[in-house]
Each structure stands twice: as structure tokens, then as C-alpha cells.
Design an enzyme around this catalytic site. Structure first.
Site, PDB file in Angstrom:
ATOM      1  N   THR A 184       0.942  -1.242   0.057  1.00 16.65           N
ATOM      2  CA  THR A 184      -0.004   0.062  -0.073  1.00 16.65           C
ATOM      3  C   THR A 184       1.023   1.314  -0.131  1.00 16.65           C
ATOM      4  O   THR A 184       1.816   1.144   0.567  1.00 16.65           O
ATOM      5  CB  THR A 184      -0.923  -0.076   1.159  1.00 16.65           C
ATOM      6  OG1 THR A 184      -1.790  -1.023   1.164  1.00 16.65           O
ATOM      7  CG2 THR A 184      -1.661   1.416   1.566  1.00 16.65           C
TER       8      THR A 184
ATOM      9  N   ASP B 223      -3.404   4.545  -2.229  1.00  8.80           N
ATOM     10  CA  ASP B 223      -3.521   4.093  -3.725  1.00  8.80           C
ATOM     11  C   ASP B 223      -4.859   2.956  -3.428  1.00  8.80           C
ATOM     12  O   ASP B 223      -5.700   2.792  -2.689  1.00  8.80           O
ATOM     13  CB  ASP B 223      -2.291   3.348  -4.008  1.00  8.80           C
ATOM     14  CG  ASP B 223      -2.031   1.979  -3.295  1.00  8.80           C
ATOM     15  OD1 ASP B 223      -2.077   0.866  -3.777  1.00  8.80           O
ATOM     16  OD2 ASP B 223      -2.148   2.131  -1.907  1.00  8.80           O
TER      17      ASP B 223
ATOM     18  N   ARG C  75      -4.659  -0.637  -4.549  1.00  6.17           N
ATOM     19  CA  ARG C  75      -4.227  -1.946  -5.060  1.00  6.17           C
ATOM     20  C   ARG C  75      -4.113  -2.821  -3.719  1.00  6.17           C
ATOM     21  O   ARG C  75      -3.392  -2.525  -2.749  1.00  6.17           O
ATOM     22  CB  ARG C  75      -2.884  -1.966  -5.870  1.00  6.17           C
ATOM     23  CG  ARG C  75      -2.471  -3.435  -6.097  1.00  6.17           C
ATOM     24  CD  ARG C  75      -1.000  -3.288  -7.052  1.00  6.17           C
ATOM     25  NE  ARG C  75      -1.133  -2.802  -8.040  1.00  6.17           N
ATOM     26  CZ  ARG C  75      -0.327  -2.532  -8.936  1.00  6.17           C
ATOM     27  NH1 ARG C  75       1.025  -2.697  -8.676  1.00  6.17           N
ATOM     28  NH2 ARG C  75      -0.603  -1.991 -10.321  1.00  6.17           N
TER      29      ARG C  75
ATOM     30  N   LYS D 248      -9.145   2.296   0.686  1.00  2.00           N
ATOM     31  CA  LYS D 248      -8.228   2.292   1.671  1.00  2.00           C
ATOM     32  C   LYS D 248      -8.499   3.786   2.613  1.00  2.00           C
ATOM     33  O   LYS D 248      -7.868   3.798   3.598  1.00  2.00           O
ATOM     34  CB  LYS D 248      -6.805   2.340   1.217  1.00  2.00           C
ATOM     35  CG  LYS D 248      -6.279   1.082   0.523  1.00  2.00           C
ATOM     36  CD  LYS D 248      -5.078   1.094   0.205  1.00  2.00           C
ATOM     37  CE  LYS D 248      -4.823  -0.218  -0.787  1.00  2.00           C
ATOM     38  NZ  LYS D 248      -3.551  -0.459  -1.155  1.00  2.00           N
TER      39      LYS D 248
ATOM     40  N   GLY E 246      -1.931  -2.441   5.737  1.00  2.00           N
ATOM     41  CA  GLY E 246      -1.951  -3.769   6.779  1.00  2.00           C
ATOM     42  C   GLY E 246      -2.800  -4.893   6.057  1.00  2.00           C
ATOM     43  O   GLY E 246      -3.133  -4.903   4.954  1.00  2.00           O
TER      44      GLY E 246
ATOM     45  N   SER F 289       3.957  -0.135   2.083  1.00  2.00           N
ATOM     46  CA  SER F 289       5.253  -0.293   1.434  1.00  2.00           C
ATOM     47  C   SER F 289       5.716   0.604   0.501  1.00  2.00           C
ATOM     48  O   SER F 289       6.840   0.705   0.199  1.00  2.00           O
ATOM     49  CB  SER F 289       5.273  -1.783   0.711  1.00  2.00           C
ATOM     50  OG  SER F 289       3.945  -1.711  -0.120  1.00  2.00           O
TER      51      SER F 289
ATOM     52  N   ASP G 265       6.776   1.287  -6.056  1.00  2.00           N
ATOM     53  CA  ASP G 265       6.458   0.190  -5.498  1.00  2.00           C
ATOM     54  C   ASP G 265       5.440  -0.608  -6.295  1.00  2.00           C
ATOM     55  O   ASP G 265       4.446  -0.236  -6.582  1.00  2.00           O
ATOM     56  CB  ASP G 265       5.800   0.568  -3.822  1.00  2.00           C
ATOM     57  CG  ASP G 265       5.398  -0.868  -3.387  1.00  2.00           C
ATOM     58  OD1 ASP G 265       4.315  -0.568  -2.486  1.00  2.00           O
ATOM     59  OD2 ASP G 265       5.983  -1.804  -3.214  1.00  2.00           O
TER      60      ASP G 265
ATOM     61  N   SER H 105       1.854  -1.256  -4.879  1.00  2.00           N
ATOM     62  CA  SER H 105       0.836  -0.174  -4.873  1.00  2.00           C
ATOM     63  C   SER H 105       0.594   0.374  -6.299  1.00  2.00           C
ATOM     64  O   SER H 105       1.460   0.026  -7.045  1.00  2.00           O
ATOM     65  CB  SER H 105       1.490   1.089  -4.258  1.00  2.00           C
ATOM     66  OG  SER H 105       1.799   0.835  -2.956  1.00  2.00           O
TER      67      SER H 105
END
Lengths: 231, 276
Positions: free
Chosen positions: B47, B63, B65, B79, B93, B175, B212, B215
């Protein structure tokens, strides 16, 4: 609760009545008048909230969830507990089912709580009758219920509780119509309440709330004043 | 050595060398590694979530994903969680833990608003969250950025799964936070306008979504001010759009490959099966 009393204090009389409940209903009858009216597009709740220059304002009509609210006649502190319990019931239902509780579901659960107190050890029945007003999003209709100390609940088109309630109900029987819209409903409710008033009705000693598709809202002092002016 | 001395003298390490970093844990870790103890494994949470306070309020974004290992489990995962009308929480998480914790927070705060007759405060959301998460010792994998505006002003808090909390002017989690935080550290300044804050959040999210692999896809924003809350999304950045069709044709014309040698092998049919 009731550490030393494992038995119910509400017991039958020889005639088959539960006197504690009868006395609770007397407490309601002697309480300040309140009126509920179901209009075609919403519900109106109104009540006398006596004021004095020494008082700090305290609202009597309470919101339970976004689309449900209530007013009471009888013992204020008992009503406070029931309102808190009702709010918890509403939010727990929402957590579990992912949608707002419908008025009927709330009323049945709250009435069950009130009944519990007529058949449990060491407690007494609640000294209030509640008028619960709600708007169910599906299918989009207004609802008005009364919850009694016994745990009985009734669906009403229009009703009154507290002092002078018989006068008020007679008045409503004559003046109520199913085609009334919310504004007219407020007007009729205030007229009904005036029947029960011992003193003059002003925006400082009357409280009005409406419940429609946009939720449960208390009217502001100014709005009440405007309605009273039109009486 | 200093650590051992300090312990034997009954003095706290931080009192011995008050203004220096304490590396005694590093010494311990090296010793453990030498003994063969494997370091604890970190679960990467895919995330990028970002939040920024500005002059009047808070801008928060994430984001969309959700990953399960190397697979994108959900391209449009929500999210940015609603807590109250003026408080939102971005979560990184474990998806299930986040959904449940934020729902619980929302219910508790809305009930509190009804019972107290006042708008809920961001710090209250923080306390409820941290007291719940600490109880579960980090097993409820919720890393939240709780932000909002209440009658005392705009706030942004960072909550970890183990119960640590911090008040921040800007924050990133997940991340993709390593990439996102660089943008925030460079460009955040005091007294930004809503447009500047919004752009900063989007730039930080872009950095995370680009760098990342866990994400991406699209982003959601919420702008919270004392007067109103505006939810914007999903916004799809240019680099997240489906790749454009390849312009060249990869078909080869027949005869393009020269045949150098041919070998034919004949097989005799010994047994045949009837296939229906």
C-alpha cells in the site's frame, strides 16, 4: 443490579393486573405533554419543555440514529437510560448488518428491554412512555410508535402522551388527516399541544422535531417561533 | 560495554550517554545472528497511504491496490475509511483487520457523538484505536493514518499495529511509504494552501504507486476542512492506465527463416485408442 433481590418486584394483583406497571403508567400520565403526528412525508414530535430565567437550556427530544428520534412523557432519567440503550442497539445493528436499523426493528428491541424490567429481579418498570419517530429508507415511509412501561408498543398515525392526553387525542381525532404534509403536521401538532398547555406557549417552552427522508432534526428556536406565529 | 557498566551501576543507559545514539541492540542482534538465530520476518504490506496537514485542514490519500503475495487481489480497494463526517483513516496492513477496526472506530465515535451531543475529536479516535490495537499486541495488523478536523483544529496521527502513536504534520505508511515520504520531506512546508497540499499528496502517492509494485492502479483522496469534507476518487494517474497497444506487428512473413536441414522420422502404429 438488585444484589439482594433475586425475585421480581413486579407481581400480580388478585385481579390479574401488574400494579407496578399501572403505577408507572400513572407516572406517564402526570408527565409533561408530548405529541406525535405522522404526516404523508414525515413525522412530527412536539413536547413541552418548561423553561425559566434560571434554567440552562436542555433538550428533551433526542436523536437515536440518523433517521430515528424520540420524545417521552414521564421520568426524564428513565428516558435517558432508554435513549442510551436505543442508540447502542441501533449502532450494533448497523455494525452487524451493514445498514441502518429500521424503525420497527428498533422499537421491538427497545420494547423488549422495557418488558425485561417488568420481569427481572430487583428492578422496577421504567416510568416513561416513549414516542419513537422514524423514516425507513426502503420503501421510504414515515413511522410513529409508542413504547409503554409494560413493554407494549403501538403504531400510531397521531397520538399524545402525558397531562391532558385525552383532550389532545380528541382534538387530534377531529383535526388529523392522512393527507397532511410535514409543515401542516407541525401546525396541527402545535395546536394539539396547546390544548394540553396550562401556560402560554412560546418558543422557549416548546420543543419540536421532524423526521423525514433527510433525517431526524430538531427545529431551531427561530423555526418554532415562526410556526407559533402562524397558529 | 557502556551498556553493561550502566546496568551494573543501576543507571539507565540513556543517562550514561545522554545525547548519543544507543547501539546496544545492534550489538545484541549481531551476537544473536552469530549464534544462528534468524531475524524476524517482516510481512510487506502492499500500500501507499499519505496524509498532510495544511493551513486549514487535512488532505489524505491512498492507492487502491490490494495484493495477495504477487497477485493483485483487488484493483479498486477502498483504503480511505470513513470514521465520522470530519475524521477519516487511511489504512495499511491486513485488509480484513483494517476494515473491522475502522468500522469499530466509526461506530464507537458516532455513538459517542450522539451520547455527548458534541462532534467527535480526532484524538479520541486515536485513543480508541491505540487502546484496542495494543491489547492485541500487534496481531491485529492495522497501520493507520488518522486525520481530521474537530472543534479544536486539524490533526494527523500515525498509529501502528502494536499501539505506537505519533502526531505528525505529514505522514506516509505502507510499502510505498519509502518512496512517498521522500516527496513529502522535500516539498512539505508550513501554511500550504488546499491546492498545494492536494498536489503534494498526489505527487507522493504517484511516487509510491510508481516505485512500489505492491501499490498502484488508482488513488483516492479526501480533503477535510472545518466547513466540509470532499471525497475525490478514483483518480487514475497517467502511468497507471492500461498499457497502450503495441504498434509493431510481431508476425513473421513465411520464408523469413532459412531452412538448413530436414529430418523425417516415420512411426508405426502399434495400438490405437478410440477417443470420443
Amino acid at each position: 443490579m438488585g444484589d439482594h433481590y433475586g425475585f421480581s418486584l413486579t407481581t400480580f394483583s388478585p385481579s390479574g393486573k401488574l400494579m407496578q406497571i399501572e403505577y408507572a403508567l400513572n407516572a406517564v400520565k402526570n408527565g409533561q405533554p408530548s405529541v406525535g403526528l405522522k404526516a404523508s412525508d414525515g413525522v412530527v414530535l412536539a413536547t413541552e419543555n418548561p423553561s425559566s430565567p434560571l434554567y440552562e437550556e436542555q433538550a428533551k427530544i433526542e436523536k437515536i440514529s440518523k433517521h430515528i428520534g424520540c420524545v417521552y412523557s414521564g421520568m426524564g432519567p428513565d428516558a435517558r437510560l432508554l435513549v442510551k440503550r436505543a442508540r447502542k442497539i441501533a449502532i450494533t445493528y448497523e455494525d452487524m448488518y451493514g445498514e441502518e436499523i429500521s424503525t420497527t426493528q428498533l422499537v421491538t428491541r427497545l420494547a423488549a428491554v422495557m418488558q425485561e424490567y417488568t420481569q427481572s429481579g430487583g428492578v422496577r418498570p421504567f416510568g416513561v412512555s416513549l414516542l419513537i419517530a422514524g423514516w425507513d429508507a426502503e420503501p421510504g415511509k414515515p413511522l410513529l410508535f409508542q413504547c409503554d412501561p409494560s413493554g407494549a408498543y403501538f403504531a400510531w398515525k397521531a397520538t399524545a402522551l402525558g397531562k391532558n392526553d385525552t383532550n389532545a387525542k380528541t382534538f387530534l381525532e377531529k383535526r388529523f388527516s392522512e393527507t397532511l404534509e410535514l409543515d401542516d403536521g407541525v401546525h396541527t401538532s402545535l395546536l394539539t399541544l396547546r390544548e394540553c398547555f396550562d401556560v402560554g406557549m412560546t418558543e422557549d417552552n416548546v420543543e419540536v422535531a421532524v423526521c423525514n427522508s433527510s433525517g431526524f432534526h430538531r427545529l431551531t428556536k427561530q423555526q418554532v417561533k415562526d410556526h407559533l406565529g402562524a397558529l | 560495554m557502556a551498556a553493561l557498566d550502566a546496568f551494573q551501576n543501576g543507571v539507565l543507559q540513556c543517562e550514561v550517554e545522554p545525547n548519543a545514539f544507543d547501539f546496544s541492540n545492534c550489538t545484541r542482534n549481531c551476537a544473536l545472528a552469530r549464534m544462528g538465530t534468524a531475524p524476524p520476518r517482516l510481512n510487506s504490506t502492499g500500500t501507499t497511504i499519505v496524509a498532510v496537514t495544511y493551513k486549514d485542514g487535512v488532505v489524505m490519500g491512498a492507492d487502491s491496490r490490494a495484493t495477495a503475495g504477487n497477485i493483485i487481489a483487488d484493483k479498486h480497494c477502498e483504503k480511505v475509511h470513513y470514521i465520522t463526517d470530519s475524521i477519516y483513516a487511511c489504512g495499511a496492513g491486513t485488509a480484513a483487520d483494517l476494515d473491522q477496526v475502522t468500522k469499530m472506530l466509526s461506530s464507537s465515535l458516532r455513538l459517542l457523538e450522539l451520547n455527548t451531543g458534541r462532534k467527535a475529536r480526532v484524538i479520541t479516535a486515536l485513543r480508541i484505536a491505540k487502546q484496542h490495537l495494543f491489547n492485541y499486541m500487534g496481531y491485529v495488523g492495522a497501520y493507520l493514518l488518522i486525520g481530521g478536523v474537530d472543534p479544536t483544529g486539524p490533526y494527523l496521527f500515525d498509529v501502528s499495529a502494536n499501539g505506537t502513536t505519533m502526531a505528525r504534520p505529514f505522514a506516509a505508511q505502507g510499502s510505498g511509504s519509502y518512496a512517498a515520504i521522500t516527496v513529502l520531506e522535500k516539498d512539505w512546508k508550513i501554511g500550504m494552501t488546499e491546492e498545494e497540499a492536494s498536489k503534494l499528496v498526489q505527487d507522493a502517492l504517484h511516487a509510491g504507486m510508481h516505485g512500489d509494485n505492491a501499490s498502484g492502479n488508482s488513488l483516492n483522496l479526501v480533503v477535510i476542512t472545518p466547513e466540509k469534507t470532499i471525497f475525490r476518487g478514483p483518480i487514475v494517474p497517467d502511468f497507471c492506465n492500461k498499457p497502450e497497444p503495441i504498434e509493431s506487428d510481431y508476425k513473421f512473413k513465411s520464408g523469413a527463416t532459412t531452412v538448413l536441414k530436414k529430418k523425417e522420422i516415420k512411426y508405426d502404429i502399434v495400438e490405437s485408442m478410440d477417443m470420443h
